[in-house]
Each structure stands twice: as structure tokens, then as C-alpha cells.
Design a protein around this motif. Structure first.
Motif, PDB file in Angstrom:
ATOM      1  N   THR A   1       0.907  -1.162   0.030  1.00  0.00           N
ATOM      2  CA  THR A   1      -0.132   0.051   0.071  1.00  0.00           C
ATOM      3  C   THR A   1       0.934   1.331  -0.148  1.00  0.00           C
ATOM      4  O   THR A   1       0.386   2.293  -0.540  1.00  0.00           O
ATOM      5  CB  THR A   1      -1.121   0.152   1.296  1.00  0.00           C
ATOM      6  OG1 THR A   1      -0.276  -0.188   2.397  1.00  0.00           O
ATOM      7  CG2 THR A   1      -1.857  -1.227   1.079  1.00  0.00           C
TER       8      THR A   1
ATOM      9  N   ARG B   1      -4.977 -11.071  -5.646  1.00  0.00           N
ATOM     10  CA  ARG B   1      -5.039 -10.600  -6.870  1.00  0.00           C
ATOM     11  C   ARG B   1      -5.968  -9.375  -6.972  1.00  0.00           C
ATOM     12  O   ARG B   1      -5.439  -8.186  -7.526  1.00  0.00           O
ATOM     13  CB  ARG B   1      -5.513 -11.552  -7.935  1.00  0.00           C
ATOM     14  CG  ARG B   1      -5.189 -11.023  -9.147  1.00  0.00           C
ATOM     15  CD  ARG B   1      -5.696 -12.029 -10.413  1.00  0.00           C
ATOM     16  NE  ARG B   1      -4.852 -13.316 -10.334  1.00  0.00           N
ATOM     17  CZ  ARG B   1      -3.617 -13.189 -10.716  1.00  0.00           C
ATOM     18  NH1 ARG B   1      -3.142 -12.094 -11.530  1.00  0.00           N
ATOM     19  NH2 ARG B   1      -2.715 -14.563 -10.628  1.00  0.00           N
ATOM     20  N   ILE B   2      -7.300  -9.487  -6.340  1.00  0.00           N
ATOM     21  CA  ILE B   2      -8.036  -8.322  -6.469  1.00  0.00           C
ATOM     22  C   ILE B   2      -7.747  -7.085  -5.593  1.00  0.00           C
ATOM     23  O   ILE B   2      -7.601  -5.960  -6.061  1.00  0.00           O
ATOM     24  CB  ILE B   2      -9.525  -8.930  -5.646  1.00  0.00           C
ATOM     25  CG1 ILE B   2     -10.289  -9.802  -6.849  1.00  0.00           C
ATOM     26  CG2 ILE B   2     -10.455  -7.498  -5.325  1.00  0.00           C
ATOM     27  CD1 ILE B   2     -11.351 -10.301  -6.014  1.00  0.00           C
ATOM     28  N   PHE B   3      -6.832  -7.621  -4.392  1.00  0.00           N
ATOM     29  CA  PHE B   3      -6.425  -6.462  -3.459  1.00  0.00           C
ATOM     30  C   PHE B   3      -5.401  -5.793  -4.366  1.00  0.00           C
ATOM     31  O   PHE B   3      -5.185  -4.584  -4.423  1.00  0.00           O
ATOM     32  CB  PHE B   3      -5.708  -7.090  -2.225  1.00  0.00           C
ATOM     33  CG  PHE B   3      -4.768  -6.272  -1.591  1.00  0.00           C
ATOM     34  CD1 PHE B   3      -5.119  -5.100  -1.018  1.00  0.00           C
ATOM     35  CD2 PHE B   3      -3.478  -6.669  -1.295  1.00  0.00           C
ATOM     36  CE1 PHE B   3      -3.990  -4.329  -0.213  1.00  0.00           C
ATOM     37  CE2 PHE B   3      -2.598  -6.011  -0.733  1.00  0.00           C
ATOM     38  CZ  PHE B   3      -2.694  -4.836  -0.100  1.00  0.00           C
TER      39      PHE B   3
ATOM     40  N   GLU C   1      -4.520  -5.429  -7.724  1.00  0.00           N
ATOM     41  CA  GLU C   1      -5.245  -4.883  -8.848  1.00  0.00           C
ATOM     42  C   GLU C   1      -5.778  -3.574  -8.340  1.00  0.00           C
ATOM     43  O   GLU C   1      -5.690  -2.564  -9.067  1.00  0.00           O
ATOM     44  CB  GLU C   1      -6.043  -5.729  -9.670  1.00  0.00           C
ATOM     45  CG  GLU C   1      -5.583  -6.806 -10.173  1.00  0.00           C
ATOM     46  CD  GLU C   1      -4.656  -6.378 -11.580  1.00  0.00           C
ATOM     47  OE1 GLU C   1      -5.007  -5.185 -12.097  1.00  0.00           O
ATOM     48  OE2 GLU C   1      -3.562  -7.214 -11.751  1.00  0.00           O
ATOM     49  N   THR C   2      -6.703  -3.702  -7.385  1.00  0.00           N
ATOM     50  CA  THR C   2      -7.570  -2.673  -6.951  1.00  0.00           C
ATOM     51  C   THR C   2      -6.567  -1.350  -6.104  1.00  0.00           C
ATOM     52  O   THR C   2      -6.889   0.007  -6.486  1.00  0.00           O
ATOM     53  CB  THR C   2      -8.339  -2.807  -5.785  1.00  0.00           C
ATOM     54  OG1 THR C   2      -9.269  -3.701  -6.128  1.00  0.00           O
ATOM     55  CG2 THR C   2      -9.117  -1.907  -5.174  1.00  0.00           C
ATOM     56  N   ILE C   3      -5.360  -1.695  -5.661  1.00  0.00           N
ATOM     57  CA  ILE C   3      -4.400  -0.547  -5.327  1.00  0.00           C
ATOM     58  C   ILE C   3      -3.580   0.027  -6.306  1.00  0.00           C
ATOM     59  O   ILE C   3      -2.683   0.758  -6.004  1.00  0.00           O
ATOM     60  CB  ILE C   3      -3.737  -1.030  -3.913  1.00  0.00           C
ATOM     61  CG1 ILE C   3      -2.899  -2.057  -4.062  1.00  0.00           C
ATOM     62  CG2 ILE C   3      -4.740  -1.032  -2.829  1.00  0.00           C
ATOM     63  CD1 ILE C   3      -2.092  -2.420  -2.965  1.00  0.00           C
ATOM     64  N   GLY C   4      -3.686  -0.705  -7.616  1.00  0.00           N
ATOM     65  CA  GLY C   4      -2.739  -0.229  -8.444  1.00  0.00           C
ATOM     66  C   GLY C   4      -1.428  -1.082  -8.764  1.00  0.00           C
ATOM     67  O   GLY C   4      -0.745  -0.796  -9.600  1.00  0.00           O
TER      68      GLY C   4
ATOM     69  N   GLU D   1      -0.503  -3.826 -10.434  1.00  0.00           N
ATOM     70  CA  GLU D   1      -1.232  -4.873 -11.545  1.00  0.00           C
ATOM     71  C   GLU D   1      -0.208  -5.833 -12.330  1.00  0.00           C
ATOM     72  O   GLU D   1       1.014  -5.592 -12.197  1.00  0.00           O
ATOM     73  CB  GLU D   1      -1.490  -3.969 -12.803  1.00  0.00           C
ATOM     74  CG  GLU D   1      -2.605  -2.690 -12.116  1.00  0.00           C
ATOM     75  CD  GLU D   1      -2.947  -1.644 -13.165  1.00  0.00           C
ATOM     76  OE1 GLU D   1      -2.045  -1.565 -14.340  1.00  0.00           O
ATOM     77  OE2 GLU D   1      -3.842  -0.911 -13.028  1.00  0.00           O
TER      78      GLU D   1
END
Length: 282
Positions: free
Chosen positions: A29, A261-263, A265-268, A270
Motif C-alpha cells: 500500500t 489478486r483483487i487487492f 489490482e485495486t490498489i494499482g 497490476e
């Protein structure tokens, strides 16, 4: 010839950082690595082992070069220790070692983060490949003493510079008991500066991704009841790059790959490869 422990990765080489879940979350993060006081690492013999190798190697050259010359090298090594404080962050070339999961990733409940090594070298650090073979350590240190003697005979201006480098590179010699770590060590030097009637730590900065930048704020945390200094380095170059290429989920971590993966991708962060440890550990 001066033998360097400097790590020189190939284009797509990854190095792996074992960490617990909280550290994994913070690294992803904040896009920052903590550089910690090398004296506070898990191995209580940090730095002392490398210096002992220097002493053993120097003893083999007393008769050949004389104590005065060897004392001159020793003085530079000691003086460099008074000039600054070494910080480090530790990586491995192996992403799935059970002893590493146990020691550095919350007993297997944490994560491994795989970074593109060449991109991390854009930080103001020196990357060292740790050597664990004691015989080879003494051989390298002795060869370096021979090369330093040659520089001294040539009255080279590089003599003290290479003595300093040699002193810091001693931190890349470790006890053979830690060979499973296959460690790549990133180091950064803080300076001591006079403050009132004593000293304080300052970070003079360095080259970040090709640009000269000012130093980071020096922070402290309590570790084993001791105020321990650290700095944070932005490995994303202000979100211009993403060196995180792989995440390995620990053998005792029950999280689903899709959740990670979702975590990310969501925070950028990728296009990261997500894997599960193959270590058999419950």
C-alpha cells in the motif's frame, strides 16, 4: 584485484522478501521498503562475523606486509564505523524455503514478495550478494588485502576509498549456518553529525532512479526495548514503476489467490503473478 560482493542481476531476475501479513500490506500500500539498523537484525553476529574474517585474513599477511600496513586498513574500517550507521533490507534468491517461512514470515502465515532486482537498484543502495563459505570468505578478503597493498605501493588516491568499500562489504560475509537464506542484502549508509555535545543521525540522500535527491526522514521504532533507527525508501519512483512481479502465499496462510489478486489490482499493483508455497508445513 579488489573482489567486490556487489550484486549485479540480469534483466528479469527477481529477489524475494519474506514478511508477515502486516508488513506485506504496508509494503504494497505504501510502495516503500524499510531500511533497518543492521545491528538489530536476527543474527546477533551481524557485522562481527565479517570483521572476524578480516582479522583472520590479516593475520596471514602480517609477515608479508607488516603490521603497520594492516593497522592502516583496520583504522579506515573502524573509522567508517564511527562515520555512519549501516541500514539494510534483506532479500533471498529463493522464494520458497521452509526455514525462511518459519523465521521471517510469521511461521508460514505470511507472504513472499518478488521484486524485479534491477528496478530496485534504482534506489540509493548498494546491493551485496552474501557469501557463506568461510574458506572462500578468507580467500576473498586475503586477495583484497593483496590488492590494497598494491594500491598503497602505487600511492593511489583510491586506497582509502577501497578500504571503506572493503569495510562495508564485510557485512556480506555471514556464518555458514545461514546458507539457506541465499541472501541479497541492500545497504544504505546514514551519517553521524555533531549535535550539541554529542551526535545525531542524518541521511544525506543519494541517487534515486538516476536523479540526485535529498535524504529521508530518520524514524525510530522500539525493538527489544531499544530505539532502533530506520528510513523508508519509495521503490515505485513516485508511482512511475512497479517492481513487484510476484507474490507467494505462505504454507500456513489460508487466503485465496483471488483475494490477493483483487487487492493488488485495486490498489494499482497490476499484473502480479500469485502463487502458493509448495512447502509442506502445517
Amino acid at each position: 584485484m579488489i573482489i567486490s560482493r556487489e550484486y549485479k542481476p540480469k534483466e528479469n531476475d527477481l529477489i524475494y522478501h519474506y514478511c508477515d501479513s502486516n508488513a506485506f500490506f504496508a509494503i504494497c500500500t505504501n510502495r516503500k521498503l524499510w531500511m533497518n539498523d543492521l545491528h538489530s537484525m536476527n543474527d546477533f553476529m551481524e557485522l562481527h562475523w565479517g570483521y572476524s574474517i578480516w582479522e583472520q585474513s590479516a593475520n596471514t599477511r602480517i609477515e608479508k606486509y607488516g603490521k603497520e600496513f594492516l593497522d592502516e586498513i583496520d583504522e579506515v574500517i573502524h573509522f567508517s564505523g564511527f562515520q555512519g550507521l549501516l541500514l539494510a533490507n534483506c532479500f533471498s534468491t529463493d522464494k520458497d524455503v521452509l526455514s525462511q517461512w518459519r523465521a521471517y514470515a510469521d511461521d508460514g502465515k505470511g507472504y513472499v514478495i518478488g521484486f524485479n532486482a534491477k528496478e530496485l537498484l534504482g534506489l540509493p543502495i548498494r546491493a551485496l550478494q552474501v557469501l557463506y563459505d568461510k574458506e572462500q570468505q578468507i580467500k576473498e578478503a586475503t586477495a583484497t588485502i593483496d590488492a590494497l597493498y598494491q594500491l598503497k605501493q602505487e600511492d593511489s588516491n583510491e586506497f582509502k576509498t577501497f578500504c571503506n568499500v572493503f569495510g562495508y562489504d564485510l557485512s556480506a560475509f555471514k556464518n555458514p549456518a545461514f546458507i539457506e537464506k541465499k541472501e541479497i542484502r541492500l545497504i544504505h549508509l546514514l551519517d553521524f553529525k555533531k549535535s550539541n555535545d554529542f551526535m545525531k543521525l542524518v541521511d544525506k540522500g543519494g541517487i534515486y532512479f538516476g536523479e540526485d535527491r535529498k535524504g529521508e526522514e530518520i524514524k525510530f521504532r522500539i525493538k527489544q526495548d531499544i530505539p532502533t533507527p530506520y528510513i523508508e525508501l519509495d521503490f515505485s519512483n513516485n508511482n512511475k514503476i512497479n517492481p513487484i512481479k510476484e507474490v507467494v502465499i505462505g504454507p500456513k496462510n489460508e487466503v485465496m489467490k483471488t483475494a490477493i489478486r483483487i487487492f493488488l489490482e485495486t490498489i494499482g499493483i497490476e499484473k502480479v503473478e500469485i502463487n502458493k508455497s509448495n512447502a509442506s508445513y502445517r
